[in-house]
Scaffold this motif. Structure first.
Motif: not given
Length: 455
Positions: A46-50, A164-166, A292-294, A350-353
């Motif tokens: 779900d955090y990809f929705r951001w 926001v990035f890893p 953070d991103f997640f 993480v890489y997909d994000y």
């Protein structure tokens, strides 16, 4: 050096070495394109929705050259990706190896998904706090500079703009002997098996550097004393001493021994969040200002126990008492938070994000991507091969090196939040926080009455 074998869609085996040649130049035979043989059958967490929320401010106008360059005074480096190759123009050295391992991580993304990252230019900011604040960019104001400059960074704030990035620690934090995330998460998982939840110390644990911000100094005031036991055990982390003794008492996997672990911000967000949540302990998360991103998709009472940001000693004690009186529920919260870290934050995601952020960002570019004259081409060989004396930086690079392109495509990007849906989700988080605050207040009201009766 290291070699690997890649199974292409034509079933041809291609060997891709980390080619440390005498001139330490970047190889010319990197695959320019690779089509994963296995299509994705899963939706991203779900955090990809951001992602769309972070990029939304530039959707209408796009990112022009003028807009991009306004971020330059804040940036530590400019990163250019052109035809699958990466170039860096360094403006300022970041603290420790943040910039080095951030660039290294993006290089691994290019090795994992060749040809899938578009041509782009970005500016990256490596300090803790965001640098582009909304108060400085009010669209309705006359002569307003709009849109705000796009700046990649490690965390965000509701009153700031930024992408926001890893953070660098996913590839390791050599200065404090923290391993890259895949290796460390395996070690934490094994540690969780060694000390079961019911056998853990029934107190809340935190260990860290309290000097980085007053909020941590205030937390230390909650510590055990001869007169009062707040049911927390807080320890100062002296990194200078740790380096002298070879980091013998700071292994994160050895800190999963208490039923409850405390997360608190430092100057801004803290990279410790993922390590704390991964421990199977119920995380007592002191309300954060930065994200953070997640972490934006974490839910109170599902993944962690929320604690107020002020006057939190009593909140912490009640949380521990509640957990020790409701062990099944407390253990479930700890387990759900841990599984979220282990499953939804594995490095493939993480890489997909990263891939989807850069693809979305690239679509917004309204400029010709050019490589600056002062930029240097960077590749895994150029970063790793010159480090011939071993050391933790090289160890982090070796441990996190992507050995071949992914034979599995990226997860399916979920649709972004609609305005109403996002509002409902935020209300769900706030409702859980209010519920815990109500329980806490009721508990201390009863304790105050008991104390008055004794007097």
């Amino acid at each position: 050096m290291m070699t690997t074998s890649i199974l292409t869609t034509t079933n041809t085996i291609i060997k891709i070495p980390l080619n440390c040649n005498a001139t330490q130049t970047c190889p010319s035979n990197y695959p320019s394109r690779f089509e994963p043989a296995i299509s994705s059958s899963e939706t991203c967490p779900d955090y990809f929705r951001w992602i769309q929320q972070d990029l939304k401010v530039w959707e209408e106008i796009g990112i022009t050259r003028e807009t991009l360059e306004r971020a330059k005074p804040k940036a530590h480096f400019r990163l250019v990706i052109k035809s699958g190759r990466l170039y860096v123009h360094q403006y300022d050295k970041a603290y420790e190896s943040r910039d080095v391992l951030t660039i290294w991580g993006i290089l691994q993304l290019l090795r994992m998904y060749p040809g899938q990252v578009p041509d782009l230019e970005l500016l990256f900011f490596c300090h803790d706090k965001p640098a582009i604040w909304k108060r400085d960019f009010r669209q309705p104001e006359p002569n307003a500079t709009w849109p705000p400059p796009p700046l990649f960074q490690y965390c965000g704030h509701r009153e700031a703009y930024g992408i926001v990035f890893p953070d660098w620690s996913f590839w390791g934090w050599p200065e404090v002997n923290i391993k890259e995330w895949t290796k460390l998460s395996v070690a934490i998982r094994e540690a969780n098996k060694r000390v079961k939840w019911n056998d853990r110390v029934p107190y809340a644990y935190w260990k860290g550097n309290s000097g980085v911000h007053p909020v941590r100094g205030n937390l230390m005031k909650c510590n055990f004393s001869d007169k009062y036991d707040p049911m927390v055990r807080l320890y100062e982390q002296d990194w200078g001493k740790e380096r002298e003794i070879g980091f013998k008492s700071s292994n994160l996997e050895d800190q999963c021994t208490h039923r409850y672990k405390i997360y608190i911000e430092g100057r801004a967000w803290s990279v410790s969040k993922k390590y704390i949540l991964a421990c199977d302990s119920m995380t007592l998360l002191i309300k954060a200002k930065y994200f953070d991103f997640f972490g934006r998709s974490l839910v109170p009472l599902e993944h962690y126990w929320p604690i107020k940001s002020h006057e939190n000693c009593g909140d912490l004690k009640f949380a521990v008492k509640w957990g020790n009186n409701n062990t099944e529920q407390a253990q479930a919260i700890g387990k759900q938070g841990s599984e979220y870290m282990m499953k939804s934050l594995e490095m493939k995601y993480v890489y997909d994000y990263m891939l989807y952020v850069l693809q979305g960002y690239g679509k917004l570019m309204k400029l010709d991507v050019t490589v600056p004259e002062n930029a240097t081409e960077v590749c895994s060989e150029a970063m790793a091969c010159p480090i011939t004396d071993g050391g933790l930086i090289r160890q982090c690079m070796d441990d996190s090196l992507i050995m071949s392109p992914s034979v599995k495509s990226a997860c399916d990007l979920p649709r972004p939040y609609g305005d109403d849906e996002l509002k409902r989700f935020l209300e769900k988080q706030e409702s859980a926080e209010r519920k815990v605050e109500k329980w806490t207040n009721e508990y201390w009201e009863v304790q105050d009455k008991i104390l008055q009766q004794r007097k």
